[in-house]
Design a protein around this motif. Structure first.
Motif, PDB file in Angstrom:
ATOM      1  N   VAL A  49       0.833  -1.215   0.000  1.00 38.13           N
ATOM      2  CA  VAL A  49       0.000   0.000   0.000  1.00 38.13           C
ATOM      3  C   VAL A  49       0.863   1.259   0.000  1.00 38.13           C
ATOM      4  CG1 VAL A  49      -1.720   1.300   1.319  1.00 38.13           C
ATOM      5  CG2 VAL A  49      -1.962  -1.166   1.061  1.00 38.13           C
ATOM      6  N   GLU A  50       1.929   1.231   0.784  1.00 29.69           N
ATOM      7  CA  GLU A  50       2.822   2.396   0.860  1.00 29.69           C
ATOM      8  C   GLU A  50       3.450   2.697  -0.503  1.00 29.69           C
ATOM      9  OE1 GLU A  50       6.708   3.035   3.450  1.00 29.69           O
ATOM     10  OE2 GLU A  50       5.036   2.196   4.634  1.00 29.69           O
ATOM     11  N   GLU A  51       3.907   1.632  -1.178  1.00 23.47           N
ATOM     12  CA  GLU A  51       4.568   1.794  -2.486  1.00 23.47           C
ATOM     13  C   GLU A  51       3.594   2.254  -3.573  1.00 23.47           C
ATOM     14  OE1 GLU A  51       7.920  -1.755  -1.916  1.00 23.47           O
ATOM     15  OE2 GLU A  51       5.876  -2.240  -2.578  1.00 23.47           O
ATOM     16  N   ARG A  52       2.300   2.075  -3.337  1.00 21.86           N
ATOM     17  CA  ARG A  52       1.305   2.494  -4.345  1.00 21.86           C
ATOM     18  C   ARG A  52       1.120   4.009  -4.351  1.00 21.86           C
ATOM     19  NH1 ARG A  52      -3.179  -2.156  -2.831  1.00 21.86           N
ATOM     20  NH2 ARG A  52      -1.610  -3.804  -2.638  1.00 21.86           N
ATOM     21  N   LYS A  53       1.590   4.672  -3.308  1.00 25.07           N
ATOM     22  CA  LYS A  53       1.576   6.153  -3.213  1.00 25.07           C
ATOM     23  C   LYS A  53       0.201   6.755  -3.521  1.00 25.07           C
ATOM     24  CE  LYS A  53       6.470   6.504  -4.294  1.00 25.07           C
ATOM     25  NZ  LYS A  53       7.493   6.812  -5.298  1.00 25.07           N
ATOM     26  N   GLY A  54      -0.831   6.060  -3.055  1.00 28.14           N
ATOM     27  CA  GLY A  54      -2.181   6.603  -3.228  1.00 28.14           C
ATOM     28  C   GLY A  54      -2.803   6.322  -4.584  1.00 28.14           C
ATOM     29  N   VAL A  55      -2.063   5.688  -5.477  1.00 29.39           N
ATOM     30  CA  VAL A  55      -2.598   5.376  -6.815  1.00 29.39           C
ATOM     31  C   VAL A  55      -3.522   4.162  -6.717  1.00 29.39           C
ATOM     32  CG1 VAL A  55      -1.996   4.524  -9.131  1.00 29.39           C
ATOM     33  CG2 VAL A  55      -0.591   6.297  -8.053  1.00 29.39           C
ATOM     34  N   PRO A  56      -4.766   4.270  -7.184  1.00 30.29           N
ATOM     35  CA  PRO A  56      -5.658   3.102  -7.158  1.00 30.29           C
ATOM     36  C   PRO A  56      -5.093   1.965  -8.009  1.00 30.29           C
ATOM     37  CG  PRO A  56      -6.903   5.107  -7.592  1.00 30.29           C
ATOM     38  CD  PRO A  56      -5.452   5.471  -7.699  1.00 30.29           C
ATOM     39  N   HIS A  57      -5.143   0.760  -7.473  1.00 34.17           N
ATOM     40  CA  HIS A  57      -4.698  -0.438  -8.193  1.00 34.17           C
ATOM     41  C   HIS A  57      -5.891  -1.381  -8.346  1.00 34.17           C
ATOM     42  CE1 HIS A  57      -0.634   0.980  -7.675  1.00 34.17           C
ATOM     43  NE2 HIS A  57      -0.129  -0.119  -8.198  1.00 34.17           N
ATOM     44  N   HIS A  58      -6.125  -1.827  -9.573  1.00 34.01           N
ATOM     45  CA  HIS A  58      -7.248  -2.727  -9.864  1.00 34.01           C
ATOM     46  C   HIS A  58      -6.739  -4.149 -10.121  1.00 34.01           C
ATOM     47  CE1 HIS A  58      -9.973   0.779 -10.563  1.00 34.01           C
ATOM     48  NE2 HIS A  58      -8.825   1.342 -10.870  1.00 34.01           N
ATOM     49  N   LEU A  59      -7.606  -5.130  -9.855  1.00 31.84           N
ATOM     50  CA  LEU A  59      -7.327  -6.555 -10.093  1.00 31.84           C
ATOM     51  C   LEU A  59      -6.119  -7.075  -9.318  1.00 31.84           C
ATOM     52  CD1 LEU A  59      -8.178  -6.951 -13.906  1.00 31.84           C
ATOM     53  CD2 LEU A  59      -9.693  -6.892 -11.934  1.00 31.84           C
ATOM     54  N   LEU A  60      -5.920  -6.555  -8.140  1.00 29.94           N
ATOM     55  CA  LEU A  60      -4.958  -7.106  -7.180  1.00 29.94           C
ATOM     56  C   LEU A  60      -5.780  -7.791  -6.093  1.00 29.94           C
ATOM     57  CD1 LEU A  60      -2.256  -4.429  -6.194  1.00 29.94           C
ATOM     58  CD2 LEU A  60      -1.814  -6.613  -7.292  1.00 29.94           C
ATOM     59  N   ASP A  61      -5.327  -8.931  -5.610  1.00 32.57           N
ATOM     60  CA  ASP A  61      -6.002  -9.598  -4.482  1.00 32.57           C
ATOM     61  C   ASP A  61      -7.479  -9.878  -4.762  1.00 32.57           C
ATOM     62  OD1 ASP A  61      -3.612  -9.408  -3.049  1.00 32.57           O
ATOM     63  OD2 ASP A  61      -4.114  -7.436  -2.282  1.00 32.57           O
ATOM     64  N   THR A  62      -7.758 -10.460  -5.921  1.00 27.68           N
ATOM     65  CA  THR A  62      -9.157 -10.716  -6.285  1.00 27.68           C
ATOM     66  C   THR A  62      -9.555 -12.187  -6.146  1.00 27.68           C
ATOM     67  OG1 THR A  62      -8.469 -10.990  -8.591  1.00 27.68           O
ATOM     68  CG2 THR A  62      -9.250  -8.800  -7.947  1.00 27.68           C
ATOM     69  N   MET A  63      -8.573 -13.061  -5.870  1.00 26.31           N
ATOM     70  CA  MET A  63      -8.876 -14.498  -5.866  1.00 26.31           C
ATOM     71  C   MET A  63      -8.276 -15.207  -4.660  1.00 26.31           C
ATOM     72  SD  MET A  63      -7.979 -15.291  -9.860  1.00 26.31           S
ATOM     73  CE  MET A  63      -8.633 -16.943  -9.909  1.00 26.31           C
ATOM     74  N   ASP A  64      -8.902 -16.327  -4.281  1.00 24.50           N
ATOM     75  CA  ASP A  64      -8.321 -17.205  -3.267  1.00 24.50           C
ATOM     76  C   ASP A  64      -7.324 -18.139  -3.947  1.00 24.50           C
ATOM     77  OD1 ASP A  64      -9.907 -16.237  -1.186  1.00 24.50           O
ATOM     78  OD2 ASP A  64     -11.580 -17.552  -1.742  1.00 24.50           O
ATOM     79  N   VAL A  65      -6.371 -18.658  -3.168  1.00 24.17           N
ATOM     80  CA  VAL A  65      -5.326 -19.511  -3.757  1.00 24.17           C
ATOM     81  C   VAL A  65      -5.864 -20.811  -4.349  1.00 24.17           C
ATOM     82  CG1 VAL A  65      -3.348 -18.625  -2.481  1.00 24.17           C
ATOM     83  CG2 VAL A  65      -4.769 -20.434  -1.460  1.00 24.17           C
ATOM     84  N   THR A  66      -7.068 -21.205  -3.968  1.00 19.31           N
ATOM     85  CA  THR A  66      -7.633 -22.453  -4.501  1.00 19.31           C
ATOM     86  C   THR A  66      -8.269 -22.241  -5.878  1.00 19.31           C
ATOM     87  OG1 THR A  66      -9.619 -21.935  -3.255  1.00 19.31           O
ATOM     88  CG2 THR A  66      -8.086 -23.520  -2.265  1.00 19.31           C
ATOM     89  N   GLN A  67      -8.485 -20.980  -6.265  1.00 16.76           N
ATOM     90  CA  GLN A  67      -9.134 -20.705  -7.550  1.00 16.76           C
ATOM     91  C   GLN A  67      -8.127 -20.761  -8.687  1.00 16.76           C
ATOM     92  OE1 GLN A  67     -11.014 -16.956  -5.812  1.00 16.76           O
ATOM     93  NE2 GLN A  67     -12.621 -17.608  -7.207  1.00 16.76           N
ATOM     94  N   GLU A  68      -8.645 -21.011  -9.900  1.00 14.58           N
ATOM     95  CA  GLU A  68      -7.748 -21.077 -11.055  1.00 14.58           C
ATOM     96  C   GLU A  68      -7.891 -19.805 -11.880  1.00 14.58           C
ATOM     97  OE1 GLU A  68      -6.375 -24.271 -14.438  1.00 14.58           O
ATOM     98  OE2 GLU A  68      -7.975 -24.796 -13.046  1.00 14.58           O
ATOM     99  N   ALA A  69      -6.754 -19.170 -12.161  1.00 18.58           N
ATOM    100  CA  ALA A  69      -6.780 -17.948 -12.967  1.00 18.58           C
ATOM    101  C   ALA A  69      -7.184 -18.305 -14.395  1.00 18.58           C
ATOM    102  CB  ALA A  69      -5.411 -17.292 -12.952  1.00 18.58           C
ATOM    103  N   SER A  70      -8.001 -17.449 -14.997  1.00 12.42           N
ATOM    104  CA  SER A  70      -8.472 -17.692 -16.361  1.00 12.42           C
ATOM    105  C   SER A  70      -8.203 -16.453 -17.205  1.00 12.42           C
ATOM    106  CB  SER A  70      -9.969 -18.006 -16.332  1.00 12.42           C
ATOM    107  OG  SER A  70     -10.614 -17.503 -17.479  1.00 12.42           O
TER     108      SER A  70
END
Length: 310
Positions: free
Chosen positions: A59-80
Motif C-alpha cells: 500500500v505504501e509503495e502504491r503512493k495513493g494510486v488506485p490499483h485494480h485486479l490485485l487480491d481478487t482471488m483465493d489460492v484455490t481458484q484457477e486464474a483464467s
C-alpha cells in the motif's frame, strides 16, 4: 483543437518486461504523472496472501494510486485468461469514463495480449472433450490428427501433443471454425501504447538472486505455510508459482531451505528469459532502458505519443 473522448480515446498504456525490471514502480510513477490508475496484469498477483513471493506492491509503495485486479482471488481458484480479459476491459472502460489514464502493469504475456489485442476465447464442451479423449485412448492419436488435418490443416501442422489436438477438434466441433482462426493477430482492441523495460541481462541475473534471498528473509516460508492452511497446494495455478512450489517441498520435508532458494533463483531466471523472448517478439513495444535517469520522462512521452491501433 481539443477532441472529445469519444472522438479520440486515450490509449491504454501497458508497462511490460521481465520480472524484477521495475515495472510496478514505473507504473505508479506514470500514474502520478498522467493522472492514471494501475491495472495488475500479473497472473499471480490476483491471489490474496501471495505477497512476498510475487513481489506484490504494498500500500505504501502504491503512493495513493488506485490499483485494480490485485487480491481478487483465493489460492484455490484457477486464474483464467478469458475472465481476466473481461474484467480488465471493464476496468479500462471505468477508468477512462472518469477521464483518467488506464495503466496496465505486468509480465504475464498472454494476459497482457488478452487485454490489449483482438483475441477471442472459444468456449469448452466437457462432453465433447470427454468423447474425444475416449477415442484417443481407444484408437491412439493418429485418427484424431487425420481428422484435424481435414478441418484445420494449419493447427494440424502446428500442434503435436494429444491435449492440444483434442482441444483444436473440440473448438471446431463447438464453433464450426478452425482453431487456428482464433489465433491472435497483433491487432489492438483499442488504441494502446506498450512500454517495455529493457534490462542488462547479467545485472538482472544478479538482481533476481538478491531478490529471492530477500523474499526468504522477509518470511516466504511462513507465507507458504499460512497459505498451505488455506488450500494452496490444491490451487492449480497458485501451487505452481515460483518459490511457492519449492517451499511446499520444504514444508513436506522433501527439500532443504538452501536447495529451495537455489531452485527458485534458477527457475526465476529461466522465467525472466522466457518473458523477454515473449515481449521481444512484439514489434509494437517501445523499449526503454530500465536504469535510464530519464526513464519516466521518456515513458510519459511514449504514453502521450502518436502510437495507436495497428
Amino acid at each position: 483543437m481539443s477532441h472529445s473522448p469519444q472522438e479520440r480515446p486515450l490509449p491504454v498504456i501497458a508497462v511490460v518486461g521481465p520480472t524484477g525490471s521495475g515495472k510496478s514502480d514505473l507504473g505508479v510513477s506514470l500514474a502520478l504523472a498522467l493522472d492514471g490508475e494501475v491495472i495488475n496484469a500479473d497472473a499471480l498477483q490476483f491471489y490474496r496472501g501471495m505477497d512476498i513471493g510475487t513481489a506484490k506492491i504494498n500500500v505504501e509503495e502504491r503512493k495513493g494510486v488506485p490499483h485494480h485486479l490485485l487480491d481478487t482471488m483465493d489460492v484455490t481458484q484457477e486464474a483464467s485468461v478469458a475472465d481476466f480479459q473481461e474484467e480488465c476491459r471493464a476496468a479500462i472502460m471505468d477508468i477512462h469514463s472518469r477521464g483518467k489514464r488506464a495503466i496496465l502493469v505486468g509480465g504475464s504475456g498472454l494476459y497482457v495480449r488478452a487485454a490489449l489485442d483482438v483475441l477471442e476465447f472459444p468456449g469448452t464442451d466437457p462432453a465433447l472433450r470427454k468423447r474425444l479423449e475416449g477415442e484417443c485412448e481407444a484408437h491412439g492419436l493418429a485418427p484424431l490428427r487425420a481428422r484435424l488435418e481435414e478441418v484445420d490443416p494449419v493447427s494440424a501442422a502446428r500442434l503435436g501433443d494429444a491435449r492440444r489436438v483434442i482441444r483444436a477438434l473440440e473448438v471446431h466441433g463447438l464453433t464450426g471454425r478452425p482453431f487456428s482462426s482464433f489465433m491472435p493477430q497483433r491487432e489492438y482492441f483499442q488504441p494502446s501504447v506498450q512500454i517495455g523495460l529493457s534490462v542488462d541481462r547479467e545485472e538482472l541475473r544478479e538482481r533476481l538472486a538478491v531478490r529471492v534471498h530477500r523474499m526468504v528473509d522477509a518470511g516466504l516460508q511462513q507465507e507458504v505455510e499460512r497459505l498451505d492452511a488455506l488450500g494452496l497446494r490444491h490451487g492449480k495455478t497458485a501451487s505452481r508459482a515460483l518459490g511457492y512450489s519449492q517451499f511446499l517441498k520444504v514444508l513436506d520435508g522433501h527439500m532443504e531451505v538452501e536447495a529451495a532458494v537455489e531452485e527458485t533463483i534458477v527457475a526465476t531466471r529461466q522465467f525472466a528469459r522466457r518473458q523477454l523472448t515473449w515481449f521481444r517478439g512484439d514489434p509494437r513495444i517501445t523499449w526503454l532502458d530500465w536504469q535510464d535517469s530519464e526513464l519516466l520522462a521518456k515513458a510519459v512521452a511514449s504514453a502521450n505519443g502518436t502510437q495507436s491501433s495497428g
